[in-house]
Design a protein around this motif. Structure first.
Motif, short mmCIF file in Angstrom:
data_model
loop_
_atom_site.label_atom_id
_atom_site.label_comp_id
_atom_site.label_asym_id
_atom_site.label_seq_id
_atom_site.Cartn_x
_atom_site.Cartn_y
_atom_site.Cartn_z
N ILE A 114 0.84 -1.20 0.00
CA ILE A 114 0.00 0.00 0.00
C ILE A 114 0.87 1.24 0.00
CG2 ILE A 114 -1.74 1.31 1.28
CD1 ILE A 114 -2.66 -1.38 2.50
N GLN A 115 0.66 2.09 -0.98
CA GLN A 115 1.32 3.40 -1.03
C GLN A 115 0.69 4.27 0.04
OE1 GLN A 115 1.72 5.35 -4.92
NE2 GLN A 115 0.68 7.11 -4.01
N VAL A 116 1.51 5.04 0.78
CA VAL A 116 0.97 5.92 1.80
C VAL A 116 1.25 7.40 1.54
CG1 VAL A 116 0.93 4.18 3.61
CG2 VAL A 116 2.95 5.59 3.33
N SER A 117 2.06 7.69 0.54
CA SER A 117 2.35 9.08 0.22
C SER A 117 2.47 9.23 -1.30
CB SER A 117 3.66 9.52 0.88
OG SER A 117 3.97 10.86 0.57
N PRO A 118 1.81 10.20 -1.90
CA PRO A 118 1.11 11.30 -1.26
C PRO A 118 -0.27 10.94 -0.72
CG PRO A 118 1.00 11.56 -3.64
CD PRO A 118 1.86 10.35 -3.36
N GLU A 119 -0.87 9.85 -1.20
CA GLU A 119 -2.14 9.41 -0.63
C GLU A 119 -2.12 7.89 -0.50
OE1 GLU A 119 -5.14 9.36 -4.35
OE2 GLU A 119 -4.40 11.34 -3.77
N VAL A 120 -3.04 7.37 0.30
CA VAL A 120 -3.11 5.93 0.54
C VAL A 120 -3.79 5.26 -0.65
CG1 VAL A 120 -4.03 4.13 2.05
CG2 VAL A 120 -3.15 6.26 3.03
N GLU A 121 -3.08 4.28 -1.23
CA GLU A 121 -3.58 3.60 -2.43
C GLU A 121 -3.03 2.17 -2.47
OE1 GLU A 121 -2.69 4.08 -7.17
OE2 GLU A 121 -2.89 5.91 -5.97
N LEU A 122 -3.91 1.23 -2.76
CA LEU A 122 -3.50 -0.17 -2.89
C LEU A 122 -2.66 -0.34 -4.15
CD1 LEU A 122 -3.76 -3.10 -1.78
CD2 LEU A 122 -5.74 -3.34 -3.29
N ILE A 123 -1.45 -0.88 -4.00
CA ILE A 123 -0.57 -1.12 -5.14
C ILE A 123 -0.73 -2.56 -5.63
CG2 ILE A 123 1.83 -1.26 -5.91
CD1 ILE A 123 2.45 0.99 -3.90
N SER A 124 -0.73 -3.52 -4.69
CA SER A 124 -0.86 -4.91 -5.10
C SER A 124 -1.45 -5.75 -3.97
CB SER A 124 0.49 -5.49 -5.52
OG SER A 124 1.38 -5.54 -4.42
N ASN A 125 -2.07 -6.87 -4.36
CA ASN A 125 -2.62 -7.83 -3.41
C ASN A 125 -2.22 -9.21 -3.89
OD1 ASN A 125 -4.08 -9.47 -1.70
ND2 ASN A 125 -6.08 -8.83 -2.45
N GLU A 126 -1.57 -9.95 -3.02
CA GLU A 126 -1.16 -11.32 -3.33
C GLU A 126 -1.81 -12.27 -2.33
OE1 GLU A 126 3.10 -11.69 -3.63
OE2 GLU A 126 3.25 -9.78 -4.68
N GLY A 127 -3.08 -12.59 -2.55
CA GLY A 127 -3.77 -13.62 -1.77
C GLY A 127 -4.49 -13.18 -0.52
N MET A 128 -4.43 -11.91 -0.14
CA MET A 128 -5.13 -11.46 1.06
C MET A 128 -6.62 -11.36 0.75
SD MET A 128 -4.47 -8.15 3.52
CE MET A 128 -2.83 -8.65 4.03
N LYS A 129 -7.44 -11.85 1.67
CA LYS A 129 -8.89 -11.82 1.49
C LYS A 129 -9.41 -10.39 1.59
CE LYS A 129 -9.47 -16.50 3.00
NZ LYS A 129 -9.62 -17.39 4.13
N PRO A 130 -10.51 -10.10 0.85
CA PRO A 130 -11.04 -8.72 0.81
C PRO A 130 -11.26 -8.08 2.18
CG PRO A 130 -12.13 -10.06 -0.84
CD PRO A 130 -11.26 -10.99 -0.02
N ARG A 131 -11.73 -8.85 3.15
CA ARG A 131 -11.98 -8.29 4.48
C ARG A 131 -10.69 -7.74 5.10
NH1 ARG A 131 -14.68 -11.54 9.56
NH2 ARG A 131 -14.72 -9.77 10.98
#
Length: 83
Positions: free
Chosen positions: A35-52
């Motif tokens: 997850i990018q935290v600067s300049p704003e919070v944004e999901l960069i990648s997900n490798e297998g983590m459940k949506p919750r």
């Protein structure tokens, strides 16, 4: 690899030789997100983590955004700063 938090089974950290943009890696028993935290919070990648847990990870990244940026800058020094 400095650990930034360990909450709800989610461990947030960054690696010692990271690159910008400032981001955090968060892992659980199923997978990992970046997850990018600067300049704003944004999901960069997900490798297998459940949506919750992705949702929880995003919330933690937003909640600890300032702390993550401060720790990143403290650890990596002036040449790797971004705000």
């Amino acid at each position: 690899m400095p650990t930034l938090f360990n909450i709800f089974g989610l461990r947030g950290f960054f690696y010692s030789e990271e690159h910008t943009p400032i981001h955090v890696h968060i892992v659980d028993s199923d997978g990992r997100v970046k997850i990018q935290v600067s300049p704003e919070v944004e999901l960069i990648s997900n490798e297998g983590m459940k949506p919750r847990n992705v949702k929880r990870a995003m919330q933690l990244a937003k909640m600890y955004q300032e702390d993550i940026i401060a720790k990143w800058n403290e650890y990596h020094g002036q040449e790797n700063q971004e705000n």
